[in-house]
Design a protein around this motif. Sequence first.
Motif, PDB file in Angstrom:
ATOM      1  N   ARG A  95      15.010 -41.266   9.753  1.00 33.04           N
ATOM      2  CA  ARG A  95      15.667 -40.402  10.738  1.00 33.04           C
ATOM      3  C   ARG A  95      16.909 -41.087  11.310  1.00 33.04           C
ATOM      4  O   ARG A  95      17.960 -40.462  11.492  1.00 33.04           O
ATOM      5  CB  ARG A  95      14.704 -40.041  11.863  1.00 33.04           C
ATOM      6  CG  ARG A  95      13.828 -38.823  11.608  1.00 33.04           C
ATOM      7  CD  ARG A  95      14.582 -37.654  11.083  1.00 33.04           C
ATOM      8  NE  ARG A  95      13.967 -36.377  11.370  1.00 33.04           N
ATOM      9  CZ  ARG A  95      14.283 -35.254  10.769  1.00 33.04           C
ATOM     10  NH1 ARG A  95      15.217 -35.247   9.823  1.00 33.04           N
ATOM     11  NH2 ARG A  95      13.718 -34.123  11.075  1.00 33.04           N
ATOM     12  N   GLN A  98      19.613 -40.963   8.792  1.00 32.67           N
ATOM     13  CA  GLN A  98      20.246 -39.646   8.795  1.00 32.67           C
ATOM     14  C   GLN A  98      21.219 -39.518   9.964  1.00 32.67           C
ATOM     15  O   GLN A  98      22.273 -38.892   9.829  1.00 32.67           O
ATOM     16  CB  GLN A  98      19.175 -38.552   8.885  1.00 32.67           C
ATOM     17  CG  GLN A  98      18.356 -38.377   7.618  1.00 32.67           C
ATOM     18  CD  GLN A  98      17.255 -37.353   7.802  1.00 32.67           C
ATOM     19  OE1 GLN A  98      16.498 -37.393   8.770  1.00 32.67           O
ATOM     20  NE2 GLN A  98      17.156 -36.415   6.879  1.00 32.67           N
ATOM     21  N   ALA A  99      20.855 -40.109  11.098  1.00 31.21           N
ATOM     22  CA  ALA A  99      21.699 -39.998  12.289  1.00 31.21           C
ATOM     23  C   ALA A  99      22.939 -40.876  12.198  1.00 31.21           C
ATOM     24  O   ALA A  99      24.058 -40.413  12.446  1.00 31.21           O
ATOM     25  CB  ALA A  99      20.887 -40.361  13.535  1.00 31.21           C
ATOM     26  N   GLU A 104      22.934 -36.970   5.222  1.00 31.55           N
ATOM     27  CA  GLU A 104      22.924 -35.543   4.885  1.00 31.55           C
ATOM     28  C   GLU A 104      24.334 -34.956   4.834  1.00 31.55           C
ATOM     29  O   GLU A 104      24.491 -33.746   4.643  1.00 31.55           O
ATOM     30  CB  GLU A 104      22.102 -34.770   5.922  1.00 31.55           C
ATOM     31  CG  GLU A 104      20.700 -35.309   6.142  1.00 31.55           C
ATOM     32  CD  GLU A 104      19.858 -35.230   4.883  1.00 31.55           C
ATOM     33  OE1 GLU A 104      19.843 -34.169   4.247  1.00 31.55           O
ATOM     34  OE2 GLU A 104      19.211 -36.242   4.545  1.00 31.55           O
ATOM     35  N   ARG A 116      23.100 -34.525  13.891  1.00 31.54           N
ATOM     36  CA  ARG A 116      22.743 -35.943  13.777  1.00 31.54           C
ATOM     37  C   ARG A 116      22.072 -36.448  15.053  1.00 31.54           C
ATOM     38  O   ARG A 116      21.185 -37.307  14.996  1.00 31.54           O
ATOM     39  CB  ARG A 116      23.984 -36.758  13.436  1.00 31.54           C
ATOM     40  CG  ARG A 116      24.496 -36.470  12.019  1.00 31.54           C
ATOM     41  CD  ARG A 116      25.913 -36.964  11.787  1.00 31.54           C
ATOM     42  NE  ARG A 116      26.007 -38.417  11.865  1.00 31.54           N
ATOM     43  CZ  ARG A 116      27.155 -39.082  11.749  1.00 31.54           C
ATOM     44  NH1 ARG A 116      28.293 -38.411  11.545  1.00 31.54           N
ATOM     45  NH2 ARG A 116      27.166 -40.398  11.816  1.00 31.54           N
ATOM     46  N   TYR A 119      18.520 -35.583  14.724  1.00 36.49           N
ATOM     47  CA  TYR A 119      17.818 -36.556  13.892  1.00 36.49           C
ATOM     48  C   TYR A 119      17.429 -37.781  14.718  1.00 36.49           C
ATOM     49  O   TYR A 119      16.326 -38.322  14.581  1.00 36.49           O
ATOM     50  CB  TYR A 119      18.694 -37.001  12.717  1.00 36.49           C
ATOM     51  CG  TYR A 119      18.998 -35.938  11.694  1.00 36.49           C
ATOM     52  CD1 TYR A 119      18.085 -34.925  11.423  1.00 36.49           C
ATOM     53  CD2 TYR A 119      20.204 -35.947  10.980  1.00 36.49           C
ATOM     54  CE1 TYR A 119      18.363 -33.949  10.479  1.00 36.49           C
ATOM     55  CE2 TYR A 119      20.481 -34.979  10.034  1.00 36.49           C
ATOM     56  CZ  TYR A 119      19.564 -33.982   9.785  1.00 36.49           C
ATOM     57  OH  TYR A 119      19.842 -33.025   8.845  1.00 36.49           O
ATOM     58  N   SER A 122      14.557 -36.995  17.039  1.00 34.55           N
ATOM     59  CA  SER A 122      13.334 -36.953  16.237  1.00 34.55           C
ATOM     60  C   SER A 122      12.847 -38.365  15.929  1.00 34.55           C
ATOM     61  O   SER A 122      11.644 -38.645  15.993  1.00 34.55           O
ATOM     62  CB  SER A 122      13.597 -36.189  14.935  1.00 34.55           C
ATOM     63  OG  SER A 122      12.462 -36.214  14.090  1.00 34.55           O
TER      64      SER A 122
END
Length: 282
Positions: A95, A98-99, A104, A116, A119, A122
């Motif tokens: 995660r 991804q941030a 992505e 983001r 993410y 999360s």
Amino acid sequence: MATMDVMRGPGMDRLSRGAKEAANHPWAKKLGRMGYAAKGCVYAIIGVLALKLAAGEGGRATDSHGAVATVAQGPFGIVLLSLLAVGLVGYVVWRFAQAFADTEDKGSDAKGIATRAMYFVSGVIYGSLALFAVKTVVGSSQGKGKGTQGWTATLMEQPFGRVLVVLVGLGIIGFAVKQFHTAWKAKFREKLTLTGLAATHQHRVERVCQFGIAARGVVFTVIGGFLVLAGVDANPGEAKGLGEALAVVARQPAGDVLLGVVAAGLVAYAAYLFLQARYREL
């Protein structure tokens, strides 16, 4: 403008490239797949327990912390919980990748930054769950902490606290709407490589995923709605977490049926996460 120029300078470019290289490392991707599988296990436990409650065969309405505690209390609990904790840590790492590394390709415009940021949030949430799992393994857990009502009360104590609670609730409802949109448009297929499955199997897999994502949207709609009510009424006791939201569903007319459908949807969502672990493009 000067600040933007600094942010776009060579140093930030090198940092961004370094983060992406780390995220593209085979071990980072393995951690990501382990993470999706671990999250799937958590939702599977929540869904199965809710299904048993709806069928009158024991079970209970619980949340992710309750799912972790359930693993700990089962056969080979500490071993299985240790594996689950490792998987949850993997999900947190992915995660954050991804941030920060933008794996992505969401970009740096307002929409991309918002995605983001989601993410990152999360990752923080599942980081807390991973920490709870680790503490349970080593025997130092003192419960799951404040819970939804406790955090709501803390937020209300801040300046403009009631407004903040309402905004959080509306944000969760917005996330639920996004889940419905994802399910309706089957946008998850963009990241799933199912070419190895027959066309009929792909169609069934897609329907299961749509059902699961939509069921999660229902639960988050309930959670967000009660947070809005808590903020409007200045009553933290009205806030509900995942387990409490499932209990609310069970108390409605034909509650056993409704809970059974939502619970089956959460199991379907767990299946979707297992598919993510196996077939997702990372």
